[in-house]
Every structure is written in structure tokens, then in C-alpha cells.
Design an enzyme around this catalytic site. Structure first.
Site, PDB file in Angstrom:
ATOM      1  N   ILE A 167      -5.480  -2.580   2.344  1.00 37.70           N
ATOM      2  CA  ILE A 167      -6.665  -1.917   2.907  1.00 37.70           C
ATOM      3  C   ILE A 167      -6.438  -0.429   2.619  1.00 37.70           C
ATOM      4  O   ILE A 167      -5.319   0.079   2.778  1.00 37.70           O
ATOM      5  CB  ILE A 167      -6.784  -2.220   4.421  1.00 37.70           C
ATOM      6  CG1 ILE A 167      -7.987  -1.520   5.065  1.00 37.70           C
ATOM      7  CG2 ILE A 167      -5.536  -1.845   5.203  1.00 37.70           C
ATOM      8  CD1 ILE A 167      -8.232  -1.963   6.531  1.00 37.70           C
ATOM      9  N   SER A 168      -7.462   0.273   2.150  1.00 35.42           N
ATOM     10  CA  SER A 168      -7.295   1.671   1.728  1.00 35.42           C
ATOM     11  C   SER A 168      -6.950   2.591   2.900  1.00 35.42           C
ATOM     12  O   SER A 168      -7.261   2.302   4.054  1.00 35.42           O
ATOM     13  CB  SER A 168      -8.579   2.184   1.076  1.00 35.42           C
ATOM     14  OG  SER A 168      -8.995   1.317   0.059  1.00 35.42           O
ATOM     15  N   GLN A 169      -6.339   3.720   2.542  1.00 40.19           N
ATOM     16  CA  GLN A 169      -6.022   4.775   3.510  1.00 40.19           C
ATOM     17  C   GLN A 169      -7.332   5.231   4.179  1.00 40.19           C
ATOM     18  O   GLN A 169      -8.351   5.381   3.511  1.00 40.19           O
ATOM     19  CB  GLN A 169      -5.405   5.922   2.709  1.00 40.19           C
ATOM     20  CG  GLN A 169      -4.970   7.114   3.503  1.00 40.19           C
ATOM     21  CD  GLN A 169      -4.644   8.284   2.578  1.00 40.19           C
ATOM     22  OE1 GLN A 169      -4.918   8.258   1.373  1.00 40.19           O
ATOM     23  NE2 GLN A 169      -4.048   9.307   3.147  1.00 40.19           N
TER      24      GLN A 169
END
Ligand code: SAH
Length: 234
Positions: A85-87
Site C-alpha cells: 500500500i503506498s506511502q
């Protein structure tokens, strides 16, 4: 008598569990607020609608149990199948770049956990999201349904090809990196639409592509790191 004591113990345990859950919920709310102000706003994301959507969506519900307490930290997290999951800041930045006002139809490539799709669903009218890995597509679909989202359609397939059936899209957001901008996505972008996409193989650049009077304009935003887009024999 024994029965009464057992019932009493069960009630006390239930009460304790409730208290712990309430406490945890408050902690998540605080962590989420800190994430928005310290990681996202502080780095320059200004769009009030984007910031309040990120405040509303419970990011910890999108990561596996063992990572929940890390869900509001300043980095990507594993979501299974070797994907992440992206930052939070990158989600904020990419969402802001789409410039959504509420009426749009948006396409996302790389559903992953479904977190970015949930943020988009808070800000646009309809969200279409494509994930190439079946287990992730399935779990994101279930998660988004459980959370009550009715304006998101999840499909398992190769996002390189876009989603012709529902094109054109006012916004396209790609959360895996192709080596170049896929032509089908350019074609499925509506006039006046915006596409946010990381491009490159080893070194990637986040690009903002706009379509005006049929012409394509591409702007480089910042260097980024995403998982590669899976396509063809790559
Ligand atoms: N947006 C996600 C994170 C994406 S991680 C979230 O909010 O959680 C990138 C995802 O892109 C991975 O799940 C990966 O399986 C997916 N992916 C890679 N190539 C793809 C392709 N060609 N089409 C659709 N999804 C792809």
C-alpha cells in the site's frame, strides 16, 4: 450460583474488550490526524477535500492485522502477494493532482488493498479500479463492499489495457509503474481529463498528463518508487 458468577465474569470480559476497542479507535483517530498534518499537509498538499477524505478513510482497515498499528506511519506497508500500500503522502499528492471536484468518473490501475480507491470514491462520482492479481482483487472487492462503498467497481485484469467499456475517464491514476505511458490509457482519458502515473523502469518519475483539445501535455512532478506494472511477457 456458579452460573451467575460465570455470567458475571463473561460480562466483565466483554466490557473490558469494549473499552480496549474504544481506546484503540481513539488512538487510530489521533494517529490519522497526525498523519494528515505532519506527513501530508506539511509537505504541501493543500486541497481541503483531499485532506478531509484522508481524514475519513480508516487506513488501518486496508492492511493485514499485524501491520495495523503501523498503518499511519510515513512509509508503504506490505499487503500480501509481494505488493504494498503506498506511502500516505504519495496517496495525498497523487489524489490532489487529479483535481477532483465530485462529478468525475475515475479509473485506477493497481487496486492493491483498495485504499486509494476508497479515497477516490469519497471525492468522485464513480470509481473503476483494476487489479491484475486475483487474490488482491477479491479481497479489495470484499473490503470495499464491507465498508459500504457503492460507487466502486473492481475488476481483475491487465490495467495496461484500461477499461474500454466505461471510458472515457475524467481522471486516471496508475499505482504501479509501466516503462512508458500505455497508449490505451491515453485514448481512454476524456477531453480535459488528467492522468497521474509513475513512469520508468529502475528510476521512475511521477508524471501528470493532461488532454486539451485532443493534445497531450506531460509534466514531471517528483521521482518516486512503485512496483512495476505487470504486462505481457515482462
Ligand atoms: N493502490 C494500491 C497500492 C498499489 S500497489 C492501494 O491503495 O493499496 C500496485 C498494485 O498494482 C499491485 O497490487 C499490483 O498487483 C498491481 N498491478 C501490477 N501490474 C498491474 C496491471 N498490469 N494491471 C493491474 N494491476 C497491476
Amino acid at each position: 450460583m456458579k452460573k451467575a458468577i460465570l455470567i458475571l465474569i463473561a460480562l466483565i470480559l466483554l466490557g473490558c474488550q469494549n473499552l480496549i476497542e474504544k481506546e484503540q479507535k481513539i488512538n487510530f483517530v489521533k494517529a490519522r490526524e497526525r498523519m494528515v498534518t505532519e506527513q501530508i499537509e506539511a509537505r504541501g498538499v493543500k486541497d481541503k477535500r483531499v485532506l478531509s477524505a484522508i481524514r475519513r478513510v480508516e487506513r488501518h482497515r486496508f492492511v493485514p492485522g499485524e501491520y495495523q498499528r503501523l498503518a499511519y506511519n510515513d512509509y508503504p506497508l506490505p499487503i500480501g502477494e509481494d505488493q504494498t500500500i503506498s506511502q500516505p503522502y504519495i496517496v495525498g499528492l497523487m489524489t490532489e493532482l487529479l483535481g477532483l471536484s465530485g462529478d468525475e468518473r475515475v479509473l485506477e490501475i493497481g487496486t492493491g488493498s483498495g485504499y486509494q480507491a476508497a479515497i477516490l470514491a469519497e471525492l468522485a462520482k464513480e470509481v473503476y479500479t483494476i487489479e491484475i492479481l486475483e487474490p488482491l482483487a477479491k479481497s479489495a472487492r470484499n473490503r470495499l463492499k464491507d465498508l459500504g462503498y457503492k460507487n466502486i467497481k473492481v475488476k481483475c485484469g491487465d490495467g495496461y489495457l484500461g477499461w474500454e467499456e466505461f471510458a472515457p475517464f475524467d481522471g486516471i491514476i496508475v499505482t504501479c509503474a509501466p516503462p512508458y505511458i500505455p497508449q490505451p490509457l491515453i485514448e481512454q482519458l476524456a477531453e480535459g481529463g488528467r492522468m497521474v502515473i509513475p513512469v520508468g523502469e529502475h528510476y521512475q518519475e511521477l508524471k501528470l498528463l493532461t488532454k486539451k483539445k485532443g493534445k497531450i501535455y506531460v509534466q514531471s512532478i517528483i521521482p518516486v518508487r512503485f512496483v512495476p506494472m505487470i504486462h505481457g511477457e515482462r
